[in-house]
Design a protein around this motif. Structure first.
Motif, PDB file in Angstrom:
ATOM      1  N   GLN A  12      -2.664   5.558   3.934  1.00  0.00           N
ATOM      2  CA  GLN A  12      -2.449   4.113   3.777  1.00  0.00           C
ATOM      3  C   GLN A  12      -3.724   3.330   4.062  1.00  0.00           C
ATOM      4  O   GLN A  12      -4.021   2.342   3.392  1.00  0.00           O
ATOM      5  CB  GLN A  12      -1.343   3.657   4.716  1.00  0.00           C
ATOM      6  N   MET A  42       0.823  -1.225   0.000  1.00  0.00           N
ATOM      7  CA  MET A  42       0.000   0.000   0.000  1.00  0.00           C
ATOM      8  C   MET A  42       0.851   1.267   0.000  1.00  0.00           C
ATOM      9  O   MET A  42       0.437   2.296  -0.507  1.00  0.00           O
ATOM     10  CB  MET A  42      -0.972  -0.011   1.183  1.00  0.00           C
ATOM     11  N   GLY A  43       2.069   1.189   0.549  1.00  0.00           N
ATOM     12  CA  GLY A  43       2.906   2.388   0.604  1.00  0.00           C
ATOM     13  C   GLY A  43       3.841   2.531  -0.581  1.00  0.00           C
ATOM     14  O   GLY A  43       4.703   3.403  -0.581  1.00  0.00           O
ATOM     15  N   ILE A  95      -5.988   3.497   1.111  1.00  0.00           N
ATOM     16  CA  ILE A  95      -5.417   2.713   0.015  1.00  0.00           C
ATOM     17  C   ILE A  95      -5.702   1.233   0.231  1.00  0.00           C
ATOM     18  O   ILE A  95      -6.184   0.534  -0.669  1.00  0.00           O
ATOM     19  CB  ILE A  95      -3.894   2.956  -0.088  1.00  0.00           C
ATOM     20  N   SER A 152      -8.310  -0.971  -2.124  1.00  0.00           N
ATOM     21  CA  SER A 152      -7.737  -2.088  -2.871  1.00  0.00           C
ATOM     22  C   SER A 152      -8.342  -3.411  -2.432  1.00  0.00           C
ATOM     23  O   SER A 152      -8.680  -4.257  -3.262  1.00  0.00           O
ATOM     24  CB  SER A 152      -6.214  -2.127  -2.676  1.00  0.00           C
ATOM     25  N   GLN A 166       2.843   5.752  -2.211  1.00  0.00           N
ATOM     26  CA  GLN A 166       2.369   6.687  -1.180  1.00  0.00           C
ATOM     27  C   GLN A 166       3.504   7.164  -0.275  1.00  0.00           C
ATOM     28  O   GLN A 166       3.588   8.355   0.042  1.00  0.00           O
ATOM     29  CB  GLN A 166       1.264   5.995  -0.357  1.00  0.00           C
ATOM     30  N   THR A 226      -2.916  -1.961  -7.058  1.00  0.00           N
ATOM     31  CA  THR A 226      -2.531  -1.383  -5.767  1.00  0.00           C
ATOM     32  C   THR A 226      -1.565  -0.212  -5.966  1.00  0.00           C
ATOM     33  O   THR A 226      -1.658   0.804  -5.264  1.00  0.00           O
ATOM     34  CB  THR A 226      -1.885  -2.468  -4.877  1.00  0.00           C
ATOM     35  N   THR A 227      -0.661  -0.337  -6.943  1.00  0.00           N
ATOM     36  CA  THR A 227       0.256   0.769  -7.225  1.00  0.00           C
ATOM     37  C   THR A 227      -0.513   2.008  -7.663  1.00  0.00           C
ATOM     38  O   THR A 227      -0.225   3.131  -7.229  1.00  0.00           O
ATOM     39  CB  THR A 227       1.245   0.362  -8.334  1.00  0.00           C
ATOM     40  N   SER A 247      -2.233   3.503  -4.706  1.00  0.00           N
ATOM     41  CA  SER A 247      -1.215   4.093  -3.840  1.00  0.00           C
ATOM     42  C   SER A 247      -0.733   5.436  -4.403  1.00  0.00           C
ATOM     43  O   SER A 247      -0.318   6.316  -3.652  1.00  0.00           O
ATOM     44  CB  SER A 247      -0.048   3.119  -3.705  1.00  0.00           C
ATOM     45  N   THR A 248      -0.808   5.584  -5.720  1.00  0.00           N
ATOM     46  CA  THR A 248      -0.400   6.846  -6.347  1.00  0.00           C
ATOM     47  C   THR A 248      -1.465   7.922  -6.171  1.00  0.00           C
ATOM     48  O   THR A 248      -1.160   9.085  -5.960  1.00  0.00           O
ATOM     49  CB  THR A 248      -0.170   6.632  -7.863  1.00  0.00           C
TER      50      THR A 248
END
Ligand SMILES: Nc1ncnc2c1ncn2[C@@H]1O[C@H](COP(=O)(O)OP(=O)(O)OP(=O)(O)O)[C@@H](O)[C@H]1O
Ligand SMILES: [Mg+2]
Lengths: 301, 262
Positions: free
Chosen positions: B183, B91-92, B186, B190, B95, B173-174, B177-178
């Protein structure tokens, strides 16, 4: 090298952070961008570093769009942050490789730059363990590593203690010899120490583009400070009667004498004092301090 | 080294430093072992517990085929807990770069947005795919040991299908995360979206043909039936197309500098 900032405006929703700002920077210059908190310094610098796009206007380096000239720019953010888990050396290797520097060059370049910014011996320490001042220096090292034509620094010394400040100022003085520098600060005396030229920004607008000596001259108010001892008090009456003296403020033994023209009158006043055998302690032209000038500019305009 | 390689290498080093390289494969190995072991011992456990009270055990359960057990490893373990753990571990991915300013900082260097994103997605996908494959292989070994053996060709085909579904999970997920900055949000978006995709698989063949999660169903079918569904090609194309869409959105988002929370 020539940096042109042309009518840059940056709006955040309703708020205009930078308002129709233009300036030019020639090769070898060192320019201080000065303004109070919230003036738009960081925003303008981020536009120059191509981190944010201006709402209108453009920034050109050698006539080309800044986004195509990233190799020629070194950027130091206001709060430099790196990957906490990397060491100083890894950080510089990473940023250096992204700038397109070859591995062999980095092998020699990194120790060199680390010693320049006073971080030798720390190359294998994790950034996590670095103090604010050390991060600032690593930030400077990173900005210098790829030998850019222009270095843009956002408040390089504001967050440092007096010792760190001194050291970083010395580093900047050193690098100024072979690079063009644009740095922002809200402390005029920091800028005074390293830069010849000042651009003052307030509420996103450029309100002044000048040099230190010009600024000081312009702000001297035809006044002379004279300190005397008490036995010469009677001279004060004499001074008041002089034809070029417009006014005298007396605070105990301190006199503030306003004259018609400082250039020609200052020596006449001194001659007069000597003539009357005045016991002088101090005789000087009354200059506003930088602080006073800065306040005048940003508060009044 | 070009910028893509520099950025991908940085991702791998980071995985090692943050011990992700150890715990994510371990999680999948654990999930892989769980299904065959539980399936094998559950009847005897129930029997022991239920002893005198006359609970009858369905004999078919005791005699499951290897392929079926391996299919449930994918369907019941990897697709639930496994997907959630992949999401949480990722998730990060962009982010955290946004939060500490590194994304903006990296982009002040002559780095294209494309090499930044491909560095992220390819490195993370390779790593997650290896973790999943490792867990799957361990599960296979247990299945062969405790149940019947599984055809090797089917094993590989099913894995390939499944890894395509994983590719979509990673790129989706990317993208999230963008776009988002928290978090928690996100992870929530997701997990809800990806598990939602997985749950609706099988409801309608039309939806299945455009649902990347149907890759998981095709993988399970290969293991259970030993044949590839004739509709699988559509699913493959859909999964690839959706992955491309998420990467494109991520690219546009970063190129337009929307991440500077204006
Ligand atoms: N991302 C943003 N969204 C909305 N407003 C912003 C954003 N960034 C800056 N601003 C606003 O723009 C103005 C200028 O901010 P900026 O950070 O450029 O000031 P500064 O001169 O660097 O101040 P400081 O000396 O405190 O660093 C401020 O009023 C700030 O509130
Ligand atoms: Mg600032």
């Amino acid at each position: 090298m020539k940096l042109e900032i042309k009518n840059v405006t940056k709006k955040f929703k309703e708020k205009t952070a930078v308002n129709n700002f233009s300036m030019e920077l020639q090769s070898g210059e060192c320019v201080g961008l000065i303004g109070p908190n919230g003036a738009g310094k960081s925003t303008l610098i981020k536009v120059i570093a191509d981190i944010i796009d201006p709402s209108t206007g453009e920034v050109l380096l050698d006539g080309k769009k800044i986004s195509k000239m990233k190799k020629e720019i070194g950027y130091l953010p206001q709060y430099p942050n790196f990957f906490q888990w990397m060491t100083a050396k890894e950080t510089l290797t990473f940023m250096g490789q992204l700038s397109g520097i070859k591995r062999e060059e980095l092998l020699n370049g990194i120790p060199e730059i680390l010693s320049k910014v006073g971080l030798s011996g720390e190359e294998n320490s994790k950034v996590r363990t670095f103090s604010g001042g050390m991060k600032q220096r690593l930030g400077i090292a990173q900005a210098l590593l790829h030998k850019p034509a222009l270095i843009v620094m956002d408040e390089p010394v504001s967050a440092l203690d007096p010792i760190g400040r001194r050291e970083v100022l010395n580093i900047i003085k050193e690098i100024k010899k072979d690079t063009t520098i644009l740095l922002s600060t809200h402390i005029l005396s920091d800028a005074e120490e390293i830069c010849e030229r000042f651009v003052i920004i307030k509420s996103g607008k450029k309100i002044e583009d000048t040099t230190m000596s010009e600024l000081l001259n312009r702000n001297s108010g035809n006044k002379i400070n004279v300190d005397i001892t008490s036995k010469s008090q009677k001279w004060i009456e004499n001074v008041k009667s002089l034809n070029f003296v417009k006014g005298v403020e007396v605070m105990g033994n301190k006199l503030k004498i306003e004259v018609e023209d400082i250039e020609s009158n200052k020596n006449m006043l001194l001659a007069n004092a000597l003539e009357h055998n005045v016991d002088l302690v101090r005789f000087e032209i009354d200059n506003d301090t930088l602080e006073e000038i800065f306040l005048k500019l940003v508060v009044e305009k | 080294m070009n910028n893509f390689a520099v950025l991908a290498k940085k991702e791998f080093v980071q995985m090692v430093r943050e011990f992700k390289v150890i715990w994510l494969p371990l999680v999948f190995i654990f999930l892989g072992i769980t299904q065959p072991v539980v399936s094998y011992y559950l009847p005897s456990i129930l029997e022991a517990l239920g002893g005198g009270q006359g609970i009858t055990i369905d004999p078919s359960m005791a005699a499951q085929k290897g392929g079926e057990v391996l299919a449930s490893t994918l369907g019941s373990q990897f697709d639930q807990l496994g997907v959630m753990i992949i999401i949480v571990s990722m998730m990060g991915v962009v982010q955290s770069d946004k939060a500490n300013g590194m994304l903006a900082f990296i982009l002040t260097r002559p780095v294209t947005v494309g090499s930044y994103i491909s560095g992220k997605i390819i490195s993370n996908y390779l790593f997650v795919a290896c973790s999943v494959a490792l867990g799957y292989l361990v599960s296979y070994l247990y299945v062969v040991f405790l149940f019947t053996s599984v055809d090797f060709g089917d094993l590989i085909v099913a894995l390939l299908f499944y890894l395509l579904w994983i590719l979509f999970i990673v790129s989706f997920t990317t993208m999230i995360s963008t776009i988002f900055n928290s978090q928690g949000i996100i992870a929530l978006i997701s997990i809800v979206f990806l598990l939602g995709c997985r749950i609706i698989v099988g409801l309608s063949p039309v939806i299945d043909n455009v649902n990347p999660a149907s890759m998981s169903k095709h993988a399970m079918e290969v293991l259970i039936l030993g044949t590839v569904n004739s509709q699988a090609l559509w699913g493959v194309l859909a999964a690839l197309a959706w992955t491309a869409v998420t990467i494109l959105i991520t690219n546009i988002w970063i190129s337009k500098k929307k991440f500077n929370n204006e």
